[in-house]
Design a protein around this motif. Sequence first.
Motif, PDB file in Angstrom:
ATOM      1  N   LEU A  13      52.920 -64.123   0.049  1.00  0.00           N
ATOM      2  CA  LEU A  13      51.604 -63.806  -0.462  1.00  0.00           C
ATOM      3  C   LEU A  13      50.616 -64.037   0.657  1.00  0.00           C
ATOM      4  CD1 LEU A  13      51.777 -65.561  -3.936  1.00  0.00           C
ATOM      5  CD2 LEU A  13      52.271 -63.182  -3.383  1.00  0.00           C
ATOM      6  N   GLU A  14      49.429 -63.475   0.539  1.00  0.00           N
ATOM      7  CA  GLU A  14      48.453 -63.633   1.605  1.00  0.00           C
ATOM      8  C   GLU A  14      47.268 -64.447   1.114  1.00  0.00           C
ATOM      9  OE1 GLU A  14      49.479 -60.128   4.566  1.00  0.00           O
ATOM     10  OE2 GLU A  14      47.558 -61.074   4.474  1.00  0.00           O
ATOM     11  N   LEU A  15      46.978 -65.487   1.866  1.00  0.00           N
ATOM     12  CA  LEU A  15      45.822 -66.325   1.611  1.00  0.00           C
ATOM     13  C   LEU A  15      44.580 -65.539   2.002  1.00  0.00           C
ATOM     14  CD1 LEU A  15      45.145 -69.337   0.910  1.00  0.00           C
ATOM     15  CD2 LEU A  15      45.095 -69.722   3.372  1.00  0.00           C
ATOM     16  N   ALA A  16      43.467 -65.758   1.322  1.00  0.00           N
ATOM     17  CA  ALA A  16      42.278 -64.946   1.579  1.00  0.00           C
ATOM     18  C   ALA A  16      41.887 -65.005   3.051  1.00  0.00           C
ATOM     19  CB  ALA A  16      41.128 -65.401   0.699  1.00  0.00           C
ATOM     20  N   HIS A  17      41.396 -66.130   3.546  1.00  0.00           N
ATOM     21  CA  HIS A  17      41.175 -66.370   4.963  1.00  0.00           C
ATOM     22  C   HIS A  17      40.601 -67.761   5.123  1.00  0.00           C
ATOM     23  CE1 HIS A  17      36.832 -66.135   4.979  1.00  0.00           C
ATOM     24  NE2 HIS A  17      36.874 -64.996   4.331  1.00  0.00           N
ATOM     25  N   PRO A  18      40.532 -68.292   6.344  1.00  0.00           N
ATOM     26  CA  PRO A  18      40.209 -69.699   6.518  1.00  0.00           C
ATOM     27  C   PRO A  18      38.775 -70.063   6.183  1.00  0.00           C
ATOM     28  CG  PRO A  18      40.355 -68.613   8.638  1.00  0.00           C
ATOM     29  CD  PRO A  18      40.845 -67.642   7.603  1.00  0.00           C
ATOM     30  N   ASN A  19      37.879 -69.088   6.104  1.00  0.00           N
ATOM     31  CA  ASN A  19      36.485 -69.426   5.845  1.00  0.00           C
ATOM     32  C   ASN A  19      36.007 -68.970   4.481  1.00  0.00           C
ATOM     33  OD1 ASN A  19      36.052 -70.577   8.355  1.00  0.00           O
ATOM     34  ND2 ASN A  19      35.833 -68.567   9.306  1.00  0.00           N
ATOM     35  N   GLY A  20      36.880 -68.397   3.675  1.00  0.00           N
ATOM     36  CA  GLY A  20      36.444 -67.846   2.404  1.00  0.00           C
ATOM     37  C   GLY A  20      37.146 -68.490   1.242  1.00  0.00           C
ATOM     38  N   ASN A 209      44.794 -55.849  -3.895  1.00  0.00           N
ATOM     39  CA  ASN A 209      44.862 -54.388  -3.906  1.00  0.00           C
ATOM     40  C   ASN A 209      43.574 -53.763  -3.397  1.00  0.00           C
ATOM     41  OD1 ASN A 209      47.399 -54.683  -4.995  1.00  0.00           O
ATOM     42  ND2 ASN A 209      46.827 -54.079  -7.062  1.00  0.00           N
ATOM     43  N   TYR A 210      42.430 -54.345  -3.766  1.00  0.00           N
ATOM     44  CA  TYR A 210      41.160 -53.799  -3.313  1.00  0.00           C
ATOM     45  C   TYR A 210      41.032 -53.917  -1.794  1.00  0.00           C
ATOM     46  CZ  TYR A 210      36.183 -53.203  -2.504  1.00  0.00           C
ATOM     47  OH  TYR A 210      34.972 -52.778  -2.021  1.00  0.00           O
ATOM     48  N   ARG A 211      41.392 -55.085  -1.276  1.00  0.00           N
ATOM     49  CA  ARG A 211      41.338 -55.275   0.171  1.00  0.00           C
ATOM     50  C   ARG A 211      42.179 -54.221   0.891  1.00  0.00           C
ATOM     51  NH1 ARG A 211      44.644 -59.811   3.625  1.00  0.00           N
ATOM     52  NH2 ARG A 211      44.098 -59.013   5.685  1.00  0.00           N
ATOM     53  N   HIS A 243      55.291 -48.633  -0.919  1.00  0.00           N
ATOM     54  CA  HIS A 243      55.360 -48.550  -2.373  1.00  0.00           C
ATOM     55  C   HIS A 243      54.932 -49.874  -2.989  1.00  0.00           C
ATOM     56  CE1 HIS A 243      57.481 -44.749  -1.844  1.00  0.00           C
ATOM     57  NE2 HIS A 243      58.291 -45.367  -0.996  1.00  0.00           N
ATOM     58  N   GLU A 244      54.447 -49.795  -4.217  1.00  0.00           N
ATOM     59  CA  GLU A 244      53.993 -50.976  -4.940  1.00  0.00           C
ATOM     60  C   GLU A 244      55.162 -51.894  -5.266  1.00  0.00           C
ATOM     61  OE1 GLU A 244      51.828 -51.860  -9.231  1.00  0.00           O
ATOM     62  OE2 GLU A 244      51.320 -50.040  -8.118  1.00  0.00           O
ATOM     63  N   ARG A 245      54.903 -53.202  -5.231  1.00  0.00           N
ATOM     64  CA  ARG A 245      55.923 -54.177  -5.602  1.00  0.00           C
ATOM     65  C   ARG A 245      55.258 -55.345  -6.321  1.00  0.00           C
ATOM     66  NH1 ARG A 245      59.471 -56.381  -0.820  1.00  0.00           N
ATOM     67  NH2 ARG A 245      57.515 -57.394  -0.233  1.00  0.00           N
ATOM     68  N   GLU A 246      55.777 -55.674  -7.499  1.00  0.00           N
ATOM     69  CA  GLU A 246      55.317 -56.819  -8.278  1.00  0.00           C
ATOM     70  C   GLU A 246      53.804 -56.794  -8.492  1.00  0.00           C
ATOM     71  OE1 GLU A 246      56.788 -60.231  -6.219  1.00  0.00           O
ATOM     72  OE2 GLU A 246      58.885 -59.822  -6.721  1.00  0.00           O
ATOM     73  N   GLY A 247      53.273 -55.610  -8.786  1.00  0.00           N
ATOM     74  CA  GLY A 247      51.859 -55.485  -9.082  1.00  0.00           C
ATOM     75  C   GLY A 247      50.954 -55.419  -7.869  1.00  0.00           C
ATOM     76  N   LEU A 248      51.533 -55.455  -6.677  1.00  0.00           N
ATOM     77  CA  LEU A 248      50.738 -55.387  -5.450  1.00  0.00           C
ATOM     78  C   LEU A 248      50.933 -54.028  -4.783  1.00  0.00           C
ATOM     79  CD1 LEU A 248      51.379 -58.924  -3.916  1.00  0.00           C
ATOM     80  CD2 LEU A 248      49.450 -58.168  -5.310  1.00  0.00           C
ATOM     81  N   LYS A 249      49.828 -53.381  -4.475  1.00  0.00           N
ATOM     82  CA  LYS A 249      49.854 -52.098  -3.786  1.00  0.00           C
ATOM     83  C   LYS A 249      49.292 -52.307  -2.390  1.00  0.00           C
ATOM     84  CE  LYS A 249      48.713 -47.260  -4.727  1.00  0.00           C
ATOM     85  NZ  LYS A 249      48.046 -46.364  -5.713  1.00  0.00           N
ATOM     86  N   HIS A 250      50.024 -51.881  -1.405  1.00  0.00           N
ATOM     87  CA  HIS A 250      49.723 -52.260  -0.033  1.00  0.00           C
ATOM     88  C   HIS A 250      49.016 -51.144   0.736  1.00  0.00           C
ATOM     89  CE1 HIS A 250      52.310 -55.665  -0.934  1.00  0.00           C
ATOM     90  NE2 HIS A 250      53.140 -54.793  -1.449  1.00  0.00           N
ATOM     91  N   MET A 251      48.473 -51.512   1.882  1.00  0.00           N
ATOM     92  CA  MET A 251      47.666 -50.583   2.665  1.00  0.00           C
ATOM     93  C   MET A 251      48.402 -49.286   2.956  1.00  0.00           C
ATOM     94  SD  MET A 251      47.059 -49.236   5.865  1.00  0.00           S
ATOM     95  CE  MET A 251      47.939 -50.301   6.975  1.00  0.00           C
ATOM     96  N   ALA A 252      49.668 -49.352   3.356  1.00  0.00           N
ATOM     97  CA  ALA A 252      50.427 -48.142   3.677  1.00  0.00           C
ATOM     98  C   ALA A 252      50.561 -47.232   2.464  1.00  0.00           C
ATOM     99  CB  ALA A 252      51.807 -48.509   4.214  1.00  0.00           C
ATOM    100  N   THR A 295      67.142 -53.066   4.902  1.00  0.00           N
ATOM    101  CA  THR A 295      67.835 -54.082   4.126  1.00  0.00           C
ATOM    102  C   THR A 295      66.858 -55.194   3.769  1.00  0.00           C
ATOM    103  OG1 THR A 295      69.799 -55.514   4.066  1.00  0.00           O
ATOM    104  CG2 THR A 295      68.558 -55.485   6.109  1.00  0.00           C
ATOM    105  N   GLY A 296      67.332 -56.150   2.963  1.00  0.00           N
ATOM    106  CA  GLY A 296      66.531 -57.320   2.641  1.00  0.00           C
ATOM    107  C   GLY A 296      65.418 -57.037   1.653  1.00  0.00           C
ATOM    108  N   PHE A 297      64.408 -57.902   1.666  1.00  0.00           N
ATOM    109  CA  PHE A 297      63.327 -57.856   0.681  1.00  0.00           C
ATOM    110  C   PHE A 297      62.505 -56.578   0.791  1.00  0.00           C
ATOM    111  CE2 PHE A 297      59.261 -59.781  -1.076  1.00  0.00           C
ATOM    112  CZ  PHE A 297      59.759 -59.904  -2.376  1.00  0.00           C
ATOM    113  N   ASN A 298      62.475 -55.969   1.985  1.00  0.00           N
ATOM    114  CA  ASN A 298      61.682 -54.756   2.192  1.00  0.00           C
ATOM    115  C   ASN A 298      62.507 -53.482   2.181  1.00  0.00           C
ATOM    116  OD1 ASN A 298      59.378 -56.301   2.401  1.00  0.00           O
ATOM    117  ND2 ASN A 298      59.416 -56.390   4.639  1.00  0.00           N
ATOM    118  N   ALA A 299      63.760 -53.557   1.735  1.00  0.00           N
ATOM    119  CA  ALA A 299      64.626 -52.380   1.680  1.00  0.00           C
ATOM    120  C   ALA A 299      63.985 -51.294   0.818  1.00  0.00           C
ATOM    121  CB  ALA A 299      65.996 -52.755   1.111  1.00  0.00           C
ATOM    122  N   GLN A 300      64.032 -50.063   1.316  1.00  0.00           N
ATOM    123  CA  GLN A 300      63.506 -48.879   0.633  1.00  0.00           C
ATOM    124  C   GLN A 300      61.982 -48.851   0.558  1.00  0.00           C
ATOM    125  OE1 GLN A 300      65.925 -46.687   0.016  1.00  0.00           O
ATOM    126  NE2 GLN A 300      67.324 -48.289   0.711  1.00  0.00           N
TER     127      GLN A 300
END
Length: 404
Positions: A13-20, A209-211, A243-252, A295-300
């Motif tokens: 998961l991604e933390l927002a950022h160090p100052n926010g 997702n918005y970010r 592609h979306e995974r576990e409710g998260l849609k990514h920049m690509a 392969t692995g968690f990012n397969a396909q």
Amino acid sequence: MRCFISALAAGLLELAHPNGAAAQTPRQNPFRQAEKQLLDGKGNLNYVAPLRTLLAGKTQFDPDVYGQALATYYSFVGQLSPAPRSTASRPGTYQLADPMPLIAARAKISRVVILNEDHTQPGHRAFCQELLTVLASLGYHHFAVEALDPADKAINTRNYPLSSSGYYTREPTMGRLLRAARATGFEVFGHEITRGQEKEFADWRRQYNYRDSMQAVNILAVMKNNPAAKIVVYVGHDHVLEHEREGLKHMAAYLRELGHFDPLTIDQTTPYYYAGPAPTTPRLLTTNGQVPTTTGFNAQLVDLQVIHPPHVAPGNRPAWLATAAAGKLIQVPIPSPYAGTQCLAQLYDQGEYQRHGDQAIPLDQYFSAASQKQVRLYALFPKQRVVVKYRPANLRLAADRLSH
């Protein structure tokens, strides 16, 4: 511009950022506290102070992200954590191939190449530096960098980053990557969400997702203004997923959907089990040496996967500094009063340091041991004029290094 920091907590998961705003925990955010020590009020960099803070206050920090923060700040000073390894891949199932010809073949028929990184593995940036040379020959001349502050427009005339250029851009290998991109003819820009685009959502998934949607919008805006542009996009971790995974849609995925084209996506972060001797250079995962697979968690979820070798560190320096990120070796004796002590040895471009002092980003740096008589540092260009600086460290690295 706020800096966004990636963290491993409850999976990737991604933390927002160090100052926010960050997840509410009873303990301090280690990224936020460490960054307070990284820069002074004038923007001067101190790479030792954040490590002092992290090592001294381990019990005060959120344990979910402490290890990631420590690994990040160690990577800034050349103390690299071992690349993660997994036994998830069955021995003999795959073959590893030279990545450049296969990437080039795919890139020829694409308009956008997206490459990700693990933020604690500067070797991923060294590979990207090497790849840029190949992609430039195929007509790619725009380089979108998540880590670069979009407000730093002057980088394309200055040709190097400063302490104000971003967060991960303060790491020397990322600085090398940006300098090499400019030297290769790339127009560099930051595609991160800007302050004017920011919105707050109660649901962290909507926030994520918005970010990512805004990152895609920013890249598409450059493409609209440059209709013939071919773009290399450099991101952290999951932003590369199509592609979306576990409710998260990514920049690509947003880029693919909003831009109506299929980007070439390349993952560098998947752990891999070596059935035999590990290679010494990055390799591409294939089924038979010719057909790429994943392969692995990012397969396909991506098109290609680059597998990195374990660190090989002759003279306490990673092997890729002398290969993928090759430059001129600077080998000099450690002068008194630093000889016989632990210090941070830093190599700067002479002109950059004369103009900007400690706001300049080192070309290379690492902690020397008290027993060392000389340091091995790498300039970026063969005829580059450089200066070596030494900063006292005296950190208990052997006992504390990545002891989370």
